[in-house]
Scaffold this motif. Structure first.
Motif, PDB file in Angstrom:
ATOM      1  N   GLU A   1       1.003  -1.227  -0.046  1.00  0.00           N
ATOM      2  CA  GLU A   1       0.013   0.019  -0.023  1.00  0.00           C
ATOM      3  C   GLU A   1       0.583   1.236  -0.083  1.00  0.00           C
ATOM      4  N   ILE A   2       0.890   2.091  -1.109  1.00  0.00           N
ATOM      5  CA  ILE A   2       1.551   3.253  -1.194  1.00  0.00           C
ATOM      6  C   ILE A   2       0.576   4.335  -0.439  1.00  0.00           C
ATOM      7  N   THR A   3       1.460   4.995   0.291  1.00  0.00           N
ATOM      8  CA  THR A   3       0.686   6.398   1.075  1.00  0.00           C
ATOM      9  C   THR A   3       1.464   7.666   0.111  1.00  0.00           C
ATOM     10  N   PHE A   4       0.602   8.337  -0.295  1.00  0.00           N
ATOM     11  CA  PHE A   4       0.938   9.440  -1.247  1.00  0.00           C
ATOM     12  C   PHE A   4       1.144  10.599  -0.472  1.00  0.00           C
ATOM     13  N   ALA A   5       1.818  11.442  -0.529  1.00  0.00           N
ATOM     14  CA  ALA A   5       2.043  12.524   0.165  1.00  0.00           C
ATOM     15  C   ALA A   5       0.983  13.694  -0.198  1.00  0.00           C
ATOM     16  N   PRO A   6       0.660  14.404   0.864  1.00  0.00           N
ATOM     17  CA  PRO A   6      -0.243  15.388   0.534  1.00  0.00           C
ATOM     18  C   PRO A   6       0.061  16.481  -0.514  1.00  0.00           C
ATOM     19  N   PRO A   7      -0.856  17.090  -1.325  1.00  0.00           N
ATOM     20  CA  PRO A   7      -0.585  17.626  -2.402  1.00  0.00           C
ATOM     21  C   PRO A   7      -0.171  19.078  -1.932  1.00  0.00           C
ATOM     22  N   PRO A   8       0.733  19.616  -2.730  1.00  0.00           N
ATOM     23  CA  PRO A   8       1.563  20.923  -2.157  1.00  0.00           C
ATOM     24  C   PRO A   8       0.516  22.015  -2.312  1.00  0.00           C
ATOM     25  N   LYS A   9       0.664  22.732  -1.406  1.00  0.00           N
ATOM     26  CA  LYS A   9      -0.176  23.966  -1.343  1.00  0.00           C
ATOM     27  C   LYS A   9       0.159  24.906  -2.255  1.00  0.00           C
ATOM     28  N   THR A  10      -0.816  25.317  -3.064  1.00  0.00           N
ATOM     29  CA  THR A  10      -0.525  26.230  -4.218  1.00  0.00           C
ATOM     30  C   THR A  10      -0.626  27.501  -3.854  1.00  0.00           C
ATOM     31  N   ASN A  11       0.044  28.663  -4.505  1.00  0.00           N
ATOM     32  CA  ASN A  11      -0.023  29.829  -4.005  1.00  0.00           C
ATOM     33  C   ASN A  11      -1.447  30.436  -4.617  1.00  0.00           C
ATOM     34  N   TRP A  12      -1.930  31.195  -3.803  1.00  0.00           N
ATOM     35  CA  TRP A  12      -3.088  31.797  -4.381  1.00  0.00           C
ATOM     36  C   TRP A  12      -3.190  33.413  -4.116  1.00  0.00           C
ATOM     37  N   VAL A  13      -3.837  34.119  -4.837  1.00  0.00           N
ATOM     38  CA  VAL A  13      -3.834  35.377  -4.709  1.00  0.00           C
ATOM     39  C   VAL A  13      -5.186  35.768  -4.138  1.00  0.00           C
ATOM     40  N   SER A  14      -5.213  36.464  -3.038  1.00  0.00           N
ATOM     41  CA  SER A  14      -6.524  36.952  -2.325  1.00  0.00           C
ATOM     42  C   SER A  14      -7.178  37.964  -3.106  1.00  0.00           C
ATOM     43  N   TYR A  15      -8.487  38.031  -3.084  1.00  0.00           N
ATOM     44  CA  TYR A  15      -9.416  39.061  -3.842  1.00  0.00           C
ATOM     45  C   TYR A  15      -9.470  40.001  -2.652  1.00  0.00           C
ATOM     46  N   GLY A  16      -8.775  40.143  -1.639  1.00  0.00           N
ATOM     47  CA  GLY A  16      -8.620  41.278  -0.766  1.00  0.00           C
ATOM     48  C   GLY A  16      -9.806  41.101   0.501  1.00  0.00           C
ATOM     49  N   PHE A  17     -10.661  40.130   0.735  1.00  0.00           N
ATOM     50  CA  PHE A  17     -11.687  39.654   1.594  1.00  0.00           C
ATOM     51  C   PHE A  17     -11.024  39.135   2.891  1.00  0.00           C
ATOM     52  N   ASP A  18     -10.215  37.959   2.629  1.00  0.00           N
ATOM     53  CA  ASP A  18      -9.407  37.322   3.435  1.00  0.00           C
ATOM     54  C   ASP A  18      -8.034  36.998   3.068  1.00  0.00           C
ATOM     55  N   TYR A  19      -7.131  37.358   3.548  1.00  0.00           N
ATOM     56  CA  TYR A  19      -5.773  37.072   3.282  1.00  0.00           C
ATOM     57  C   TYR A  19      -5.045  35.750   3.929  1.00  0.00           C
ATOM     58  N   LYS A  20      -5.993  35.072   4.794  1.00  0.00           N
ATOM     59  CA  LYS A  20      -5.488  33.860   5.464  1.00  0.00           C
ATOM     60  C   LYS A  20      -5.957  32.741   4.813  1.00  0.00           C
ATOM     61  N   ASP A  21      -7.331  32.660   4.571  1.00  0.00           N
ATOM     62  CA  ASP A  21      -8.103  31.298   4.375  1.00  0.00           C
ATOM     63  C   ASP A  21      -8.722  31.598   2.865  1.00  0.00           C
ATOM     64  N   LYS A  22      -8.354  30.586   2.100  1.00  0.00           N
ATOM     65  CA  LYS A  22      -8.809  30.719   0.578  1.00  0.00           C
ATOM     66  C   LYS A  22     -10.049  30.685   0.439  1.00  0.00           C
ATOM     67  N   THR A  23     -11.015  29.647   1.283  1.00  0.00           N
ATOM     68  CA  THR A  23     -12.117  29.277   0.958  1.00  0.00           C
ATOM     69  C   THR A  23     -12.967  30.548   1.543  1.00  0.00           C
ATOM     70  N   ILE A  24     -12.653  31.076   2.538  1.00  0.00           N
ATOM     71  CA  ILE A  24     -13.450  32.267   3.024  1.00  0.00           C
ATOM     72  C   ILE A  24     -13.314  33.449   2.207  1.00  0.00           C
ATOM     73  N   ASP A  25     -12.194  33.564   1.428  1.00  0.00           N
ATOM     74  CA  ASP A  25     -11.997  34.656   0.588  1.00  0.00           C
ATOM     75  C   ASP A  25     -12.647  34.428  -0.986  1.00  0.00           C
ATOM     76  N   ARG A  26     -12.844  33.286  -1.143  1.00  0.00           N
ATOM     77  CA  ARG A  26     -13.543  32.891  -2.319  1.00  0.00           C
ATOM     78  C   ARG A  26     -15.015  32.884  -2.164  1.00  0.00           C
ATOM     79  N   ASN A  27     -15.443  32.462  -1.002  1.00  0.00           N
ATOM     80  CA  ASN A  27     -17.093  32.540  -0.643  1.00  0.00           C
ATOM     81  C   ASN A  27     -17.433  34.133  -0.647  1.00  0.00           C
ATOM     82  N   VAL A  28     -16.712  34.911   0.174  1.00  0.00           N
ATOM     83  CA  VAL A  28     -17.082  36.393   0.473  1.00  0.00           C
ATOM     84  C   VAL A  28     -17.065  36.994  -0.997  1.00  0.00           C
ATOM     85  N   THR A  29     -16.134  36.679  -2.017  1.00  0.00           N
ATOM     86  CA  THR A  29     -16.002  37.210  -3.266  1.00  0.00           C
ATOM     87  C   THR A  29     -17.366  36.798  -4.078  1.00  0.00           C
TER      88      THR A  29
END
Length: 142
Positions: free
Chosen positions: A39-67
């Motif tokens: 059984e092969i365990t894969f490493a978690p996917p690397p975090k990609t760089n994301w550009v905030s829309y200006g609503f939240d600079y720490k959490d990507k999902t909150i930023d996208r939802n508020v946008t």
């Protein structure tokens, strides 16, 4: 006639080739051939760089939802409902009132036998025109 014989021979070749292709080997032995796959365990996917829309600079999902919510509220509420309200507001320039008054005035003048617009709207005795000497050589364009 020769063409019919050729077609029949071609059909025989097709049947022979499909029967060879459709045969497959059946393995009825015990499962000696199978090997255990680790059984092969894969490493978690690397975090990609994301550009905030200006609503939240720490959490990507909150930023996208508020946008998305902001865009929805801006377009739907302001544009659609705002346009709906503007189209059903009372007439701010009183165009309907002036037209209604004009029809009432026309009816009143017709009942009195007067023309719709009087040619002597301004009393000609009150108009002061220059004399010919005052005009001189001035060109008059009518």
């Amino acid at each position: 006639m020769a063409a019919v014989v050729r077609l029949q021979s071609l059909q025989g070749l097709r049947k022979a080739s499909t029967s060879v292709i459709s045969r497959r080997a059946i393995n009825s032995s015990s499962k000696k051939c199978e090997s255990k796959i680790p059984e092969i365990t894969f490493a978690p996917p690397p975090k990609t760089n994301w550009v905030s829309y200006g609503f939240d600079y720490k959490d990507k999902t909150i930023d996208r939802n508020v946008t998305k919510n902001t865009l929805f509220m801006t377009i739907t509420v302001m544009m659609v409902f705002g346009g709906f309200l503007l189209s059903y507001l009372p007439d701010p320039q009183l165009r309907d009132w002036t037209q209604r008054e004009a029809y009432l005035e026309i009816r009143r003048r017709e009942e009195l036998g007067l023309p719709h617009i009087d040619c002597n709207l301004v009393n000609p005795a009150n108009i002061v025109l220059p004399t010919d000497e005052e005009l001189g050589d001035t060109e008059i364009i009518i």
